[in-house]
Write an enzyme that holds these catalytic residues in place. Structure first.
Site: not given
Length: 546
Positions: A18, A190-192, A379, A515, A517
């Site tokens: 998501k 499954p979507t339904q 770190c 950090h 990153e």
């Protein structure tokens, strides 16, 4: 300014992506000149993920203002230019804690506190506050539709759609459309059922993003549209791709952003995705490859180091190198020896907590130092490099961190008891302070030493980077370490805390307390990671003297 909202939910199974799907849509909308932000609502009871196990939850992403947040906020910052803050992520635990605090103060004037309206109102207030000042806010609800934990959040976004008006709200639902090999076909049931579950709590999705291992053909999309009560053009096929950075183009090609603009009555120029096209080109056309060993303790879940993984890939793009990450359990270095580090083009030791595997990390730093292998410590990775240097170069036998050895004669790393935060305020901590929310957190100014590799890489005298730690270099032992050749190349704003160390007589050995990153993106990269991967490439080509 009227803010429009896209609420993003997921169904069928968890871990569908998501966050990536929402961030990709946000990137397209931003590329159309719109001011976009994103939010993540997490249904768990923890106040924040700061004290959660990385092997269960993945990494903790730290924002500029010092919030310890869900790793999805890292995806958000890598896809859009908007910087996330503490307002962009909150949990059920945070909401309940705030409501209970108000109840104890008497703010509710004796009312019976209930999920509806008190908890849902608190959720709505946080969503509205976090989205203020933007054209569009994409709000991701964690978990899967049907989870009992997420019901208050689902009810809150349902209410928001009613209160704000459907002309200012949309629901985007991500589902799975599996392909059954035995049947030889895609299955839409499954979507339904997932949409049916969503409808049962009063939410009708406007866009369905359907994950699958292949392109969903038009006839199947038409079937999904019919049974799920959405427009056929609003059924988006999101097939598996070999790079998440291809997803913006994938969903742009299906007109997803046009659906959004039409719904909200927004007139905006076409999306300029040239930067993303460049990222995809660089990723697909490397001129070489490197193998980087990441020596850590949470390697059974690579998402525990998500931002580090991505930052290495970004640096690979900038250097036109394909980066392969070899995950190495630091305990294996202890038990099997440093022979397992042979053949690596570079070594990275990331952050972490606790003494499990600590000696393996120290050995990894020692191996890189003694064998002229490019080394980047982050770190704890800086602290173990310091411990190795103290023990094996500065003749400080038994040197250690007070985090792991209270009675060491040479505590080269110790608890920070006082520091200046990003706003100039004095922060204080003791051994008895809580674990949660008590570290040195967020963006801090760092002064870079003249003539240092760090200053050369950044190209500036100062830089701001994000922190998440409670232990630091012991300044009382610095003279002995510097006398032995260690270079302090970065200091805090008040110049009292060591932020970066280097070994001058090594081809590439840099370690930072912060950090880096967290600020790396696919479009811009990050100076430290770019320099590190470049050095790995030089080592792979045999350009380093051993």
């Amino acid at each position: 300014m009227t803010t429009n909202y896209i609420f993003v939910t997921g169904g069928v199974v968890s871990s569908l992506g998501k966050g990536i799907a929402a961030a990709s849509l946000a990137a397209i909308l931003e590329a159309r000149g719109l001011k976009v932000t994103m939010m993540k609502l997490d249904p768990y009871i923890n106040v924040d993920p700061g004290t959660m196990s990385p092997t269960q939850h993945g990494e903790v992403f730290v924002t500029e203002d010092g919030a310890e947040t869900d790793l999805d906020l890292g995806h958000y910052e890598r896809f859009i230019r908007t910087k996330m803050t503490k307002r962009n992520n909150f949990t059920a635990g945070r909401v309940y804690a705030d409501v209970l605090r108000k109840e104890r103060r008497g703010d509710y004037l004796g009312a019976t506190i209930q999920v509806i309206p008190h908890i849902t109102n608190a959720i709505k207030e946080r969503v509205i506050s976090g989205a203020a000042g933007h054209d569009i806010a994409l709000v991701e609800v964690g978990g899967t539709v049907g989870d009992i934990e997420s019901l208050p959040f689902m009810e809150a976004i349902r209410q928001l759609a009613v209160e704000l008006g459907r002309e200012h709200t949309m629901f985007m639902h991500l589902t799975l459309v599996p392909y059954l090999v035995a049947a030889g076909e895609l299955k839409t049931k499954p979507t339904q059922h997932s949409v049916k579950e969503l409808l049962s709590i009063g939410i009708q999705p406007d866009i369905l993003v359907c994950r699958s291992d292949r392109v969903i053909p038009a006839n199947e999309r038409k079937k999904i549209a019919l049974f799920c009560n959405v427009q056929e053009k609003a059924v988006i096929s999101m097939k598996d791709v070999d790079s998440i950075y291809k997803i913006p183009q994938l969903i742009r090609a299906q007109g997803t952003d046009d659906l959004v603009c039409q719904r909200f009555g927004i007139t905006a120029p076409a999306a300029d995705l040239s930067e993303w096209e460049q990222v995809i080109y660089e990723e697909a056309n490397p001129t070489g490859e490197v193998t980087i060993g990441m020596v850590g303790k949470y390697i059974e879940l690579p998402d525990a180091y998500k931002s580090v993984n991505e930052a290495l890939k970004h640096a690979g793009l900038k250097n036109r190198l394909s980066v392969t990450i070899k995950y190495i359990d630091s305990q294996d270095v202890e038990s099997k020896g440093t022979e397992i580090l042979e053949g690596l083009d570079a070594i990275l030791v990331p952050g972490g907590f606790g003494d499990r595997g600590i000696e393996g990390k120290i050995l990894a730093a020692q191996y890189a130092r003694e064998n002229a292998v490019p080394y980047l410590g982050i770190c704890l990775g800086m602290q173990v490099a310091l411990i190795d240097y103290a023990r094996n170069v500065a003749n400080m036998e038994g040197a250690h961190s007070s985090e792991f050895s209270k009675d060491t004669k040479f505590p080269v790393v110790g608890l920070i008891t006082e520091w200046i935060d990003g706003d100039g305020n004095v922060e204080e901590r003791t051994e008895k302070s809580d674990l949660g929310g008590t570290m040195r957190l967020g963006s801090q100014l760092c002064h870079l030493a003249k003539g240092s590799k760090a200053r050369e890489l950044y190209g500036n005298a100062t830089v701001e980077e994000r922190h998440r730690h409670r232990y630091e270099v012991n300044n009382n032992l610095l003279p002995q370490l510097e006398k032995a050749g260690l270079k302090i190349s970065g200091l805090s704003a008040d110049k009292k805390l060591v932020e970066i160390i280097e070994i001058p007589n090594h081809p590439w050995f840099v370690a930072a307390q912060f950090h880096p990153e967290f600020t790396s993106t696919p479009r811009d990269g990050h100076p430290l990671f770019e320099g590190f991967v470049k050095a790995a490439g030089e080592n792979a080509r045999g350009e380093f003297e051993k």
